[in-house]
Structure formats: C-alpha cells, structure tokens
Design an enzyme around this catalytic site. Structure first.
Site, mmCIF file in Angstrom:
data_model
loop_
_atom_site.group_PDB
_atom_site.id
_atom_site.type_symbol
_atom_site.label_atom_id
_atom_site.label_comp_id
_atom_site.label_asym_id
_atom_site.label_seq_id
_atom_site.Cartn_x
_atom_site.Cartn_y
_atom_site.Cartn_z
ATOM 1 N N HIS A 60 0.866 -1.182 0.000
ATOM 2 C CA HIS A 60 0.000 0.000 0.000
ATOM 3 C C HIS A 60 0.896 1.224 0.000
ATOM 4 C CE1 HIS A 60 -3.687 2.347 0.836
ATOM 5 N NE2 HIS A 60 -2.837 3.165 1.439
ATOM 6 N N CYS A 61 0.708 2.085 -1.005
ATOM 7 C CA CYS A 61 1.570 3.258 -1.168
ATOM 8 C C CYS A 61 0.792 4.515 -0.793
ATOM 9 C CB CYS A 61 2.070 3.360 -2.604
ATOM 10 S SG CYS A 61 3.151 4.784 -2.894
ATOM 11 N N PRO A 62 1.170 5.214 0.287
ATOM 12 C CA PRO A 62 0.458 6.448 0.638
ATOM 13 C C PRO A 62 0.669 7.569 -0.366
ATOM 14 C CG PRO A 62 2.400 6.169 2.023
ATOM 15 C CD PRO A 62 2.254 4.909 1.226
ATOM 16 N N ASN A 65 -2.018 7.074 -2.553
ATOM 17 C CA ASN A 65 -3.236 6.832 -1.777
ATOM 18 C C ASN A 65 -3.996 5.628 -2.316
ATOM 19 O OD1 ASN A 65 -5.064 7.369 0.323
ATOM 20 N ND2 ASN A 65 -6.400 8.537 -1.036
ATOM 21 N N ASN A 66 -3.263 4.564 -2.588
ATOM 22 C CA ASN A 66 -3.884 3.372 -3.157
ATOM 23 C C ASN A 66 -2.950 2.183 -2.945
ATOM 24 O OD1 ASN A 66 -5.692 1.743 -4.471
ATOM 25 N ND2 ASN A 66 -5.466 2.712 -6.477
#
Length: 265
Positions: free
Chosen positions: A119-121, A124-125
């Site tokens: 999960h990559c902030p 945001n996905n």
C-alpha cells in the site's frame, strides 16, 4: 479507458498525494516560465526541449492519476471461482473471503487485493495486479522529469546565456534564484527517492516476488521455478509488446493464455 475507479479514504494518503501533485505543478509551471520559454524566444534552445519536457510531465501525471484511482485488483464479494483453480484459493482470516494465492488483505483499504505488492500512501492506493504497471511507469517518468528539471536548473545557473529582455519587475524573475533553488531541492529529493523505489520494483519483477512476499520471507517457494524476465514483465504490463510498456494512456489487458519466451534476449 475502461478502468474501475477506486478511492481510498485515508487522510494520510490524501496529504501525501497532494504534496506529490504540488511538486509536479510547481515544476510544470515555473520551469518552462523561467527557463524554457525565455531561452526559446531568444533562440538559445530548440522547441524539442519544450516538447520533451511537457511530454515527460504529461506521462508522469497520467501515470500518477491512473495509479491513484485505478482499482488495484480488489476481490469482489462471492467471487466466481473456476473449478480448476479451487485448490489455489484460500480463506482470508480478516475479511472471511475466498481469495487466490498471492493475494493479501490491506488494512488501510479494508479489502483483499490480487497479487498485492504494497500500500503506497504517495498514490493513496494499493499497488496490486491491475495498477502495478502504472506504478512502475510513475516511478520511471518521475525520474525522467526530475532529472530533466535538474539539468535545466544546472544549465540556467552555469551554461545558458543571460537573457537580455527580462522584466525584473515580474514576480517569477524577481525571485528567480529562490524558485530555482526550491526546484533543485525537490528534484534531488524526488530523483533519489524514485531511483531507489524503481530499483526495488525492478528486482521484485525480475525475481517474480512482491514487496510483501520479501518482507514475509515467503518468496523462495513462490519464485521457483524462476520465470524469464520477459514473461514476468509481460504479466505485469499485460502485453508482450515492449514499446507499450512505456505508454500510460492505454488499457491493460491481462495475459489470459500462457506465453512462452525464448532464453535469448
């Protein structure tokens, strides 16, 4: 483009992606205004540099937007499991849903994602089966745009000829040195961070392992036998045509049939 839209409700993610958009907008607005257009007007540079800069910027923001809003491969309720694949599915102990192997549950998004990498902030996905290729393009074009910006900043300092008809009263030229220093700092930060991330992603694809599998030390049993690099990249990008691996405007189609590669490069 035939994509399922997906939004993650995460305040931290929205702050991160807003910061990324700010960096992109800053360089896309001020670098051409300070460097490209004035030097092009005086004949110091060719129009090819302006076209190339905006093309890299367009590919970068397209990959960013699509990686952010594309459904990464979220599993639907009551999935239709093919009879031949039932042995490879397992029950998620968090959402009590059946999922195929190499799927993982994202605590931020609250659902399972097929072949989830992480999960990559910053987008945001989640990065999963359906948007991993866009995340790779985002890393690639961010490096190109950042390096292009650093080269232009350096040339403005030490190489380009002074501009004769500059209006010193304009805000952008009055604070030119400050704008260029900010651009250089952001360019160095983005180029360094994306280079490390891009290298990590490439090694993961070459070994056919995800970031989660590396962290859980479960990649040994998954990556054997190791696939040819052409096959692993084709599975991620959804096409065998290597030129299309660099195009962020197309629609990805998963490879439905086995594809056999030769060992020669």
């Amino acid at each position: 483009m035939g994509l399922r839209i997906h939004f993650a409700v995460d305040p931290t993610g929205w702050c991160c992606i807003t910061w990324v958009f700010f960096i992109w907008i800053y360089n896309t607005l001020f670098i051409p205004r300070l460097i490209l257009f004035p030097h092009y007007a005086e004949g110091h540079i060719s129009s090819v540099m302006i076209i190339g800069y905006y093309l890299a910027s367009l590919c970068c923001v397209t990959a960013l937007v699509r990686a952010s809003i594309t459904d990464p491969g979220r599993l639907q309720q009551n999935p239709n499991i093919p009879h031949s694949e039932r042995d490879s599915w397992q029950l998620c102990n968090k959402c009590n849903m059946m999922r195929p192997k190499r799927s993982h549950h994202c605590s931020r998004c609250g659902h399972c994602v097929r072949r989830m990498d992480h999960h990559c902030p910053w987008i945001n996905n989640c990065v999963g089966e359906d948007n991993h290729w866009l995340f790779l393009q985002l890393c690639f074009y961010t490096q190109i745009l950042s390096f292009f910006t650093l080269v232009l900043d350096f040339c403005q300092y030490y190489y380009f000829q002074p501009l004769t008809p500059v209006n010193e009263e304009l805000f952008v030229f009055k604070h030119e040195l400050a704008f260029l220093r900010i651009s250089t700092c952001m360019g160095l930060l983005m180029f360094g961070a994306m280079s490390g991330l891009f290298y990590t992603q490439l090694t993961g694809i070459l070994t056919d392992t995800t970031t989660i599998e590396k962290m859980s030390h479960s990649c040994d049993e998954i990556s054997k036998p190791r696939k040819p690099w052409q096959q692993t990249f084709a599975e991620v990008f959804g096409t065998r045509w290597k030129i299309l691996w660099f195009v962020p405007f197309r629609k990805r189609q998963p490879l439905r049939v086995p594809y056999h590669f030769t060992n020669s490069v």
